[in-house]
Write a protein that holds these residues in place. Sequence first.
Motif, PDB file in Angstrom:
ATOM      1  N   THR A 280       0.846  -1.188   0.000  1.00  0.00           N
ATOM      2  CA  THR A 280       0.000   0.000   0.000  1.00  0.00           C
ATOM      3  C   THR A 280       0.887   1.247   0.000  1.00  0.00           C
ATOM      4  N   PRO A 281       0.344   2.379  -0.385  1.00  0.00           N
ATOM      5  CA  PRO A 281       1.153   3.604  -0.346  1.00  0.00           C
ATOM      6  C   PRO A 281       1.701   3.907   1.052  1.00  0.00           C
TER       7      PRO A 281
ATOM      8  N   LEU B 239      13.493   8.543   2.115  1.00  0.00           N
ATOM      9  CA  LEU B 239      12.614   9.703   2.238  1.00  0.00           C
ATOM     10  C   LEU B 239      13.002  10.514   3.462  1.00  0.00           C
ATOM     11  N   THR B 240      13.039  11.819   3.288  1.00  0.00           N
ATOM     12  CA  THR B 240      13.237  12.691   4.442  1.00  0.00           C
ATOM     13  C   THR B 240      11.879  12.877   5.127  1.00  0.00           C
ATOM     14  N   ARG B 241      11.881  13.404   6.331  1.00  0.00           N
ATOM     15  CA  ARG B 241      10.614  13.613   7.047  1.00  0.00           C
ATOM     16  C   ARG B 241       9.671  14.551   6.295  1.00  0.00           C
ATOM     17  N   PRO B 242      10.165  15.690   5.786  1.00  0.00           N
ATOM     18  CA  PRO B 242       9.246  16.558   5.044  1.00  0.00           C
ATOM     19  C   PRO B 242       8.674  15.883   3.797  1.00  0.00           C
ATOM     20  N   GLU B 243       9.472  15.084   3.115  1.00  0.00           N
ATOM     21  CA  GLU B 243       8.958  14.361   1.944  1.00  0.00           C
ATOM     22  C   GLU B 243       7.856  13.394   2.356  1.00  0.00           C
ATOM     23  N   ALA B 244       8.099  12.653   3.429  1.00  0.00           N
ATOM     24  CA  ALA B 244       7.105  11.685   3.898  1.00  0.00           C
ATOM     25  C   ALA B 244       5.817  12.384   4.332  1.00  0.00           C
ATOM     26  N   GLN B 245       5.936  13.512   5.027  1.00  0.00           N
ATOM     27  CA  GLN B 245       4.743  14.245   5.453  1.00  0.00           C
ATOM     28  C   GLN B 245       3.952  14.750   4.247  1.00  0.00           C
ATOM     29  N   ARG B 246       4.658  15.258   3.233  1.00  0.00           N
ATOM     30  CA  ARG B 246       3.985  15.761   2.033  1.00  0.00           C
ATOM     31  C   ARG B 246       3.273  14.626   1.306  1.00  0.00           C
ATOM     32  N   LEU B 247       3.917  13.461   1.221  1.00  0.00           N
ATOM     33  CA  LEU B 247       3.307  12.316   0.545  1.00  0.00           C
ATOM     34  C   LEU B 247       2.091  11.799   1.319  1.00  0.00           C
TER      35      LEU B 247
ATOM     36  N   TRP C 234     -16.119  10.831 -15.863  1.00  0.00           N
ATOM     37  CA  TRP C 234     -15.161  11.903 -15.626  1.00  0.00           C
ATOM     38  C   TRP C 234     -14.509  11.760 -14.252  1.00  0.00           C
ATOM     39  N   GLU C 235     -15.314  11.448 -13.221  1.00  0.00           N
ATOM     40  CA  GLU C 235     -14.769  11.285 -11.869  1.00  0.00           C
ATOM     41  C   GLU C 235     -13.801  10.105 -11.816  1.00  0.00           C
ATOM     42  N   ARG C 236     -14.153   9.016 -12.471  1.00  0.00           N
ATOM     43  CA  ARG C 236     -13.285   7.844 -12.507  1.00  0.00           C
ATOM     44  C   ARG C 236     -11.950   8.196 -13.170  1.00  0.00           C
ATOM     45  N   ALA C 237     -12.002   8.925 -14.287  1.00  0.00           N
ATOM     46  CA  ALA C 237     -10.780   9.331 -14.982  1.00  0.00           C
ATOM     47  C   ALA C 237      -9.952  10.277 -14.118  1.00  0.00           C
ATOM     48  N   GLN C 238     -10.617  11.186 -13.412  1.00  0.00           N
ATOM     49  CA  GLN C 238      -9.909  12.132 -12.543  1.00  0.00           C
ATOM     50  C   GLN C 238      -9.205  11.399 -11.398  1.00  0.00           C
ATOM     51  N   LEU C 239      -9.893  10.431 -10.785  1.00  0.00           N
ATOM     52  CA  LEU C 239      -9.267   9.647  -9.710  1.00  0.00           C
ATOM     53  C   LEU C 239      -8.082   8.848 -10.237  1.00  0.00           C
ATOM     54  N   ARG C 240      -8.241   8.256 -11.401  1.00  0.00           N
ATOM     55  CA  ARG C 240      -7.152   7.478 -11.997  1.00  0.00           C
ATOM     56  C   ARG C 240      -5.945   8.386 -12.261  1.00  0.00           C
ATOM     57  N   HIS C 241      -6.195   9.573 -12.799  1.00  0.00           N
ATOM     58  CA  HIS C 241      -5.114  10.529 -13.072  1.00  0.00           C
ATOM     59  C   HIS C 241      -4.416  10.945 -11.773  1.00  0.00           C
ATOM     60  N   ASP C 242      -5.202  11.286 -10.755  1.00  0.00           N
ATOM     61  CA  ASP C 242      -4.622  11.721  -9.483  1.00  0.00           C
ATOM     62  C   ASP C 242      -3.853  10.595  -8.798  1.00  0.00           C
ATOM     63  N   ARG C 243      -4.363   9.377  -8.892  1.00  0.00           N
ATOM     64  CA  ARG C 243      -3.679   8.225  -8.297  1.00  0.00           C
ATOM     65  C   ARG C 243      -2.333   7.995  -8.979  1.00  0.00           C
TER      66      ARG C 243
ATOM     67  N   GLN D 204       1.420   8.221  -7.333  1.00  0.00           N
ATOM     68  CA  GLN D 204       2.390   7.133  -7.438  1.00  0.00           C
ATOM     69  C   GLN D 204       3.701   7.620  -8.051  1.00  0.00           C
ATOM     70  N   HIS D 205       3.593   8.507  -9.039  1.00  0.00           N
ATOM     71  CA  HIS D 205       4.790   9.074  -9.644  1.00  0.00           C
ATOM     72  C   HIS D 205       5.545   9.940  -8.638  1.00  0.00           C
ATOM     73  N   ASP D 206       4.820  10.756  -7.874  1.00  0.00           N
ATOM     74  CA  ASP D 206       5.457  11.578  -6.844  1.00  0.00           C
ATOM     75  C   ASP D 206       6.169  10.715  -5.808  1.00  0.00           C
ATOM     76  N   LEU D 207       5.537   9.633  -5.407  1.00  0.00           N
ATOM     77  CA  LEU D 207       6.133   8.731  -4.429  1.00  0.00           C
ATOM     78  C   LEU D 207       7.407   8.101  -4.987  1.00  0.00           C
ATOM     79  N   TYR D 208       7.354   7.628  -6.205  1.00  0.00           N
ATOM     80  CA  TYR D 208       8.543   7.033  -6.822  1.00  0.00           C
ATOM     81  C   TYR D 208       9.664   8.067  -6.920  1.00  0.00           C
ATOM     82  N   ARG D 209       9.311   9.262  -7.397  1.00  0.00           N
ATOM     83  CA  ARG D 209      10.315  10.304  -7.580  1.00  0.00           C
ATOM     84  C   ARG D 209      10.949  10.699  -6.244  1.00  0.00           C
TER      85      ARG D 209
END
Length: 101
Positions: free
Chosen positions: A29-30, A43-51, A74-83, A87-92
Amino acid sequence: MATQVKWLGVLALGLSMLAQAAPWQPVATPQTRIAQGVRQGQLTRPEAQRLRQEHRQLHHEARVFRADGHLSPWERAQLRHDRRHFQHDLYRARHNARWRG
């Protein structure tokens, strides 16, 4: 009765073959991935808090969209995009060469 026993045997055999062919591995899980990143020093603490905050916002958005009982396309597509964005932010964040020290 004999036919049912045969089908149960075939089903059991099929399930055992499936289990041997592709062992089940739990999906991280995330929250688990963030905790592992902190524990491993990725991950630093600020990175973890932001995530964690971004993940909470994603869940809040999903609850708001589902409040009326269904998700529109539209809502389904928006959730998929945000998810995917999360995930990209977490990986980065885990792979940006900043080490917790």
